[in-house]
Motif scaffolding. Structure first.
Motif: not given
Ligand code: FES
Length: 575
Positions: A266-270, A297-311
């Motif tokens: 979820n974090s990776a896809i925003g 705790r878990l999500g904080r380790k992961v950046s968003t790498i999927v460049n999709l709307q809305p992020s």
């Protein structure tokens, strides 16, 4: 056929007595030949088709494709309808009925001669409702999403469902877009079968289904209109029969590791903030411990790498062409951010499924050293305003507002908000914090997606595009802004949000994960003593049951008596 266990459906179709006669004879009125009842696994196809759920309107075709696959490998498919929850039309909000639909699913599965289940899911709430209901039965189960719509196109530009509605609406309210242009965009946004094609709640939950191991590899992104969606449906039909033979139940797939994989994904896809509520509710159905702190705790380790709307910028169709969720799961695995041994419905581990996935566009599915947002988590804020937690999606928020202190402008409920937001005399500026009460699970009722309140027109005209907004509501997965949601306990049960008044100072610090109402304990106690809860919306019917038993957002907003797995023991014979 290597039958290691007795099929559940044998209790209906096996006996040669009067009851067996009744069970077989009535089914034969559909033209089924004798050998359908000779020990074939019966596969229930749980269908949320409805013309009132436009995102799922193609599910009859999808169900037929599943049936083909089931027949091919010796199963007996039976399609059955369940409550369908259409996000665009249902009032007061589709979320009010998620738990009701899950009850429908659970009881329909348990009451009937079903050995394995295929869940046809699409529009936002249909996915959690079906997964939750099926989890409480725990049969071999395979989730199949209906797929996203094709990209919207308007005036030569790509537009995304939901996200661009909010943008166009702000443009109209600020006088920068004509109403006739707004009307033209209607036909251009949602132009094919399928669900919202932004990374909104539907696409997020389709991705969660895949990341949990409950869907086939590629489940999330194949567009509904692409022939490969039907092909997947046929494979699903074949595979669910094998799953019955293997007794591969939901509880064998939905492990703690699977849920952690879903949170990391979820974090990776925003992904949508709604996933927090749905996954906690699902975990509690199947008996896996999961709470808000796990998300942070878990999500904080992961950046968003999927460049999709809305992020970000692109849409699900682009995501599919770029490689879809398999490419993301490969990235996560290579970064040691995945439980690689987690099982999936096709019998392989999640890593076996995705380790060789291709990535055809590194602007859409980026490497971790070039993310679209460093902090891809759903941040969980706690403090005097939200003792049990509130959430914010940093990747969809304004960096300059992530640490902010401002004067509260309070709306007591959504009617109060709509009644005053356009007033040019509203005492508000861009540094204020907009507070909306009584839109939580119990208060609305149903926890509507109203947390991303539109800004006052007088500020929009000044060029203000974002402000801090706080509520006990949810927001659409397609929405964006510095929006604090799911505040728990909610106002309607006497959470601190109920006692905020105009002019109170509120401090938000996302990095510190805190949200603070700057009012003394003594003052709050005085306000609490004068408070009376809002009356229930209805005195009978489902809404009363819901009101009396719904849990708070941090507990998944399930009904208290639905938590847990009750299994699928064959019910007593009808007489
Ligand atoms: Fe159905 Fe968005 S309205 S997924």
């Amino acid at each position: 056929m290597n039958e290691k266990h007795k099929l559940r459906s044998t209790a209906w179709f096996g006996p040669t007595n009067k009851e067996g006669f009744i069970h077989r004879s009535w089914m034969k009125n559909q033209g089924q030949p004798e050998d359908m009842f000779n020990g074939r696994p019966v596969i229930g196809i749980c269908n949320t088709y409805s013309e009132l759920t436009p995102c799922n309107s193609h599910f009859r075709e999808l169900a037929e494709r599943v049936k083909r696959g089931v027949y091919e490998v010796g199963g007996y498919p039976v399609e059955f309808p369940v409550s369908s929850l259409g996000e665009p039309l249902m009032r007061p909000t589709a979320m009010l009925f998620r738990n009701l639909a899950s009850m429908d699913v659970e009881e329909a599965i348990r009451a009937n001669p079903i050995d394995g289940v295929v869940l046809l899911m699409g529009c936002d709430k249909t996915t959690p409702a079906l997964l939750m209901g099926a989890a409480s039965c725990d049969l071999p189960t395979l989730g199949l999403s209906g797929g996203p719509m094709l990209n919207g196109r308007f005036r030569g530009e790509t537009i995304g469902s939901g996200t661009d509605v909010f943008r166009f609406n702000d443009l109209v309210r600020s006088g920068k877009m004509k109403e006739c242009e707004f009307a033209k965009a209607e036909s251009c946004m949602n132009r094919s079968i399928g669900h919202c094609m932004t990374m909104g709640t539907a696409s997020t939950m389709a991705s969660m289904t895949e990341a949990l191991g409950m869907g086939m590899p590629g489940n999330a992104a194949v567009p509904a209109a692409d022939s490969r969606r039907n092909r997947m449906a046929q494979h699903v039909g074949r595979r669910i029969v094998e799953m019955v033979h293997e007794d591969l139940r939901m509880s064998k797939i939905l492990t703690r590791e699977s849920f952690e994989n879903a949170i990391l994904t979820n974090s990776a896809i925003g992904g949508s903030t709604n996933a927090v509520i749905h996954l906690i509710a699902l975990a509690r159905r199947i008996g896996v411990p999961l709470d808000l702190d796990d998300w942070d705790r878990l999500g904080r380790k992961v950046s968003t790498i999927v460049n999709l709307q809305p992020s970000g910028k692109f849409l699900m169709e682009d995501f599919f062409y770029a490689g879809g969720l398999p490419a993301v799961l490969r990235r996560l695995g290579e970064a040691d951010l995945l439980h690689k041994e987690a099982p999936t419905v096709n019998g392989k581990t999640i890593w076996e499924n995705n380790k060789d996935a291709d990535n055809w566009n590194e602007d859409i599915i980026r490497p971790f050293d070039n993310p679209i947002a460093e902090d891809g988590s759903i941040a969980v804020l706690k403090g005097s305003l939200a003792p049990n937690g509130a959430v914010i999606k940093p990747s969809a928020a304004s960096p300059k507002l992530m640490k902010h202190r401002g004067r509260a402008v309070v709306f007591e409920n959504i009617e109060d908000y709509f009644g005053r937001i356009d007033d040019p005399d509203l005492d508000i500026d861009e540094n204020c914090v907009m507070v909306l009460k009584n839109c939580g699970p119990r208060g609305y009722p149903g926890m509507a997606e109203v947390g991303n309140m539109g800004l006052p027109p007088k500020l929009l005209k000044k060029g203000v595009t974002d402000m801090v907004r706080i509520s006990d509501a949810r927001m659409s997965g397609t929405a964006y802004g510095t929006v604090v949601l799911h505040t728990a306990p909610e106002a309607a049960v006497g959470g601190p949000l109920a006692f905020v008044q105009n002019g109170d100072m509120i401090e938000l610090d996302v990095e510190a994960r805190s949200i603070h109402l700057d009012v003394s304990e003594k003052e709050l106690a005085e306000r609490r003593a004068k408070w009376t809860p809002p009356p229930p919306p209805m005195n009978g019917g489902y809404q009363k049951l819901y009101y009396d038993t719904v849990l708070q957002a941090d507990e998944g907003a399930d009904l208290d008596f639905l938590v847990g797995c009750r299994g699928a023991a064959v019910p007593r014979e009808s007489h």
